[in-house]
Design a protein around this motif. Sequence first.
Motif, PDB file in Angstrom:
ATOM      1  N   GLY A 140     -11.881   4.605  -0.821  1.00  0.00           N
ATOM      2  CA  GLY A 140     -12.535   4.046   0.361  1.00  0.00           C
ATOM      3  C   GLY A 140     -11.539   3.380   1.285  1.00  0.00           C
ATOM      4  O   GLY A 140     -11.627   3.500   2.513  1.00  0.00           O
ATOM      5  N   ILE A 141     -10.564   2.667   0.710  1.00  0.00           N
ATOM      6  CA  ILE A 141      -9.513   2.058   1.524  1.00  0.00           C
ATOM      7  C   ILE A 141      -8.691   3.125   2.223  1.00  0.00           C
ATOM      8  O   ILE A 141      -8.367   3.006   3.412  1.00  0.00           O
ATOM      9  CB  ILE A 141      -8.629   1.149   0.644  1.00  0.00           C
ATOM     10  CG1 ILE A 141      -9.379  -0.137   0.285  1.00  0.00           C
ATOM     11  CG2 ILE A 141      -7.322   0.800   1.361  1.00  0.00           C
ATOM     12  CD1 ILE A 141      -8.619  -1.059  -0.655  1.00  0.00           C
ATOM     13  N   VAL A 142      -8.336   4.196   1.498  1.00  0.00           N
ATOM     14  CA  VAL A 142      -7.560   5.293   2.106  1.00  0.00           C
ATOM     15  C   VAL A 142      -8.318   5.872   3.293  1.00  0.00           C
ATOM     16  O   VAL A 142      -7.753   6.081   4.372  1.00  0.00           O
ATOM     17  CB  VAL A 142      -7.257   6.387   1.063  1.00  0.00           C
ATOM     18  CG1 VAL A 142      -6.556   7.575   1.723  1.00  0.00           C
ATOM     19  CG2 VAL A 142      -6.390   5.837  -0.067  1.00  0.00           C
ATOM     20  N   LEU A 143      -9.603   6.142   3.098  1.00  0.00           N
ATOM     21  CA  LEU A 143     -10.426   6.673   4.186  1.00  0.00           C
ATOM     22  C   LEU A 143     -10.545   5.674   5.326  1.00  0.00           C
ATOM     23  O   LEU A 143     -10.391   6.024   6.509  1.00  0.00           O
ATOM     24  CB  LEU A 143     -11.810   7.039   3.651  1.00  0.00           C
ATOM     25  CG  LEU A 143     -12.832   7.528   4.686  1.00  0.00           C
ATOM     26  CD1 LEU A 143     -12.369   8.831   5.311  1.00  0.00           C
ATOM     27  CD2 LEU A 143     -14.205   7.705   4.027  1.00  0.00           C
ATOM     28  N   TYR A 144     -10.810   4.434   4.998  1.00  0.00           N
ATOM     29  CA  TYR A 144     -11.007   3.387   6.005  1.00  0.00           C
ATOM     30  C   TYR A 144      -9.757   3.202   6.866  1.00  0.00           C
ATOM     31  O   TYR A 144      -9.845   3.084   8.096  1.00  0.00           O
ATOM     32  CB  TYR A 144     -11.370   2.086   5.296  1.00  0.00           C
ATOM     33  CG  TYR A 144     -11.747   0.941   6.206  1.00  0.00           C
ATOM     34  CD1 TYR A 144     -12.851   1.025   7.041  1.00  0.00           C
ATOM     35  CD2 TYR A 144     -11.010  -0.245   6.200  1.00  0.00           C
ATOM     36  CE1 TYR A 144     -13.219  -0.042   7.860  1.00  0.00           C
ATOM     37  CE2 TYR A 144     -11.366  -1.311   7.015  1.00  0.00           C
ATOM     38  CZ  TYR A 144     -12.464  -1.205   7.839  1.00  0.00           C
ATOM     39  OH  TYR A 144     -12.822  -2.252   8.651  1.00  0.00           O
ATOM     40  N   LEU A 145      -8.589   3.197   6.250  1.00  0.00           N
ATOM     41  CA  LEU A 145      -7.348   3.032   7.012  1.00  0.00           C
ATOM     42  C   LEU A 145      -7.089   4.211   7.929  1.00  0.00           C
ATOM     43  O   LEU A 145      -6.448   4.057   8.973  1.00  0.00           O
ATOM     44  CB  LEU A 145      -6.168   2.829   6.058  1.00  0.00           C
ATOM     45  CG  LEU A 145      -6.191   1.524   5.246  1.00  0.00           C
ATOM     46  CD1 LEU A 145      -4.999   1.458   4.316  1.00  0.00           C
ATOM     47  CD2 LEU A 145      -6.217   0.305   6.167  1.00  0.00           C
ATOM     48  N   SER A 146      -7.573   5.404   7.561  1.00  0.00           N
ATOM     49  CA  SER A 146      -7.382   6.564   8.442  1.00  0.00           C
ATOM     50  C   SER A 146      -8.179   6.425   9.734  1.00  0.00           C
ATOM     51  O   SER A 146      -7.879   7.082  10.722  1.00  0.00           O
ATOM     52  CB  SER A 146      -7.782   7.858   7.709  1.00  0.00           C
ATOM     53  OG  SER A 146      -9.198   7.959   7.574  1.00  0.00           O
ATOM     54  N   MET A 158      -0.034   1.876   3.615  1.00  0.00           N
ATOM     55  CA  MET A 158      -0.450   2.093   2.232  1.00  0.00           C
ATOM     56  C   MET A 158       0.471   1.374   1.259  1.00  0.00           C
ATOM     57  O   MET A 158       0.041   0.940   0.184  1.00  0.00           O
ATOM     58  CB  MET A 158      -0.475   3.592   1.920  1.00  0.00           C
ATOM     59  CG  MET A 158      -1.624   4.351   2.567  1.00  0.00           C
ATOM     60  SD  MET A 158      -3.251   3.662   2.169  1.00  0.00           S
ATOM     61  CE  MET A 158      -3.222   3.693   0.380  1.00  0.00           C
ATOM     62  N   ALA A 159       1.749   1.247   1.638  1.00  0.00           N
ATOM     63  CA  ALA A 159       2.698   0.557   0.756  1.00  0.00           C
ATOM     64  C   ALA A 159       2.267  -0.880   0.503  1.00  0.00           C
ATOM     65  O   ALA A 159       2.507  -1.429  -0.576  1.00  0.00           O
ATOM     66  CB  ALA A 159       4.096   0.582   1.362  1.00  0.00           C
ATOM     67  N   ILE A 160       1.632  -1.499   1.498  1.00  0.00           N
ATOM     68  CA  ILE A 160       1.157  -2.869   1.320  1.00  0.00           C
ATOM     69  C   ILE A 160       0.169  -2.929   0.158  1.00  0.00           C
ATOM     70  O   ILE A 160       0.205  -3.843  -0.676  1.00  0.00           O
ATOM     71  CB  ILE A 160       0.484  -3.375   2.614  1.00  0.00           C
ATOM     72  CG1 ILE A 160       1.491  -3.380   3.774  1.00  0.00           C
ATOM     73  CG2 ILE A 160      -0.108  -4.765   2.409  1.00  0.00           C
ATOM     74  CD1 ILE A 160       2.664  -4.305   3.573  1.00  0.00           C
ATOM     75  N   PHE A 161      -0.708  -1.924   0.071  1.00  0.00           N
ATOM     76  CA  PHE A 161      -1.710  -1.941  -0.981  1.00  0.00           C
ATOM     77  C   PHE A 161      -1.106  -1.616  -2.336  1.00  0.00           C
ATOM     78  O   PHE A 161      -1.502  -2.192  -3.352  1.00  0.00           O
ATOM     79  CB  PHE A 161      -2.847  -0.977  -0.630  1.00  0.00           C
ATOM     80  CG  PHE A 161      -3.653  -1.481   0.525  1.00  0.00           C
ATOM     81  CD1 PHE A 161      -4.677  -2.378   0.322  1.00  0.00           C
ATOM     82  CD2 PHE A 161      -3.350  -1.091   1.816  1.00  0.00           C
ATOM     83  CE1 PHE A 161      -5.397  -2.883   1.396  1.00  0.00           C
ATOM     84  CE2 PHE A 161      -4.059  -1.590   2.887  1.00  0.00           C
ATOM     85  CZ  PHE A 161      -5.088  -2.486   2.678  1.00  0.00           C
TER      86      PHE A 161
END
Length: 453
Positions: A140-146, A158-161
Amino acid sequence: MMTPSPGGATLSATPSLASQAEDAIYRKVWLRIIPFLFICYVVSFLDRINIGFAQLQMKQDLGFSDAMYGLGAAIFYVGYVLFEVPSNMALARFGARRTFSRIMVLWGLASVGMMAVTDAAHFYTLRFLLGVFEAGFFPGIVLYLSYWFPARRRAAVMAIFFAGVAVAGVLGGLVSGWIMRDMAGVMGLYGWQWMFAIEGAPAVVLGLLAIFLLADGPAQAKWLSPEERSFLQARHQQEALRTHHVSGHSLAALRQALSHRTTYLFAFIYFALTCGSLTLNFWMPLMIRDFGIKDVVEVSLYSVIPNAIGAVGLILIARRSDRRNERHGHFAVCTTGGALALAALTLHPSSFAVSLGLLSVAAVLIFAALPIFWSLPPGLLPAQTIAPGIAFISSVGITSGIVSPWLIGLVKTRTGNMDIALYILAGLLLLSGLAMWGLIPRKASHEGSYKPT
């Protein structure tokens, strides 16, 4: 270049000013959403990996073998895999605020509930439920950041996560050992029971805050100006020129995602990569104990070192990958180096410093490969398949969490060490690098600059 303003007027801007204005928008977005999501992700991962610290006491207190404990750790991923795709499709349909809130509140309650475990059946049930409730959070985070960041900025974000993974390890090392030792016996509870209660509660609070602090996407972000919202929406649409004729949360979108060869290649690469990363997350405390450190607090404190080095290193490596706009070579170097470091641990160096150094090298390189990997799927999957595609890649890849803890626990129970398992993991890491290098297409990013009005 002339760019229309929201009111219809057009003004010119130099490329340097355009670049500065674009950077300012993404900096504003970063400051608004990344710190909160980072804290949420750190807490989620701490609740996932604190089982590794708990084993230093819990196995003895409840009479679990290494194999039983490894199976309990693996069952988490059964629930996670089964519910990950539906959860991510729900995010695409119902929005980030409600989805993230639901996930965090429920997993927090399940994590606190771990303090009530008294036998293997309780252990397996609660680990399964924790996986069910947490499913969909990371994809969900991957999708949300896109929705917010273009592909060429995504690896650093993404490196932050993934630094959050290492930060969770640092916090676990600093806090978990202390709680387990110094809280043992308080109110008649074991130290590991207090650890689950104290470390699980923040997820519930963060889940409630998500409703108020997150926007479902740029269009709903009242803290952005109309011009900034329009720019972010236009940039997102520009990246999705293959736009959807199918809704991203429909079964047709899932079927379409499953019809693409690249989806399965990504799933295999992620599976191989997470076999290595999950081994570090779950077994690191026990590996350090096998290096000769017996005190539970000392074990937890020494685990801070590989995780802290990993957190800093993965950010630097991911930023370098972004600057060079190069993914495949960076990924191959990280997986190859991580594989060699894991294999070298089977030599059982007599020096504790050398062993901890090899573990730190493995941590930084394997952790750094994760954000580089996740910068690619949103740009290489068809636009209408991104939500189910990312969830499928993550859910299939994360089945390594079912295989890896159980297999390593079984190997350790039967052989007394982890050597055979480390050789297998090193081989999988090498295969992931080769698959990325030879089979995943390279795609240049063609993005314009933002022209302020």
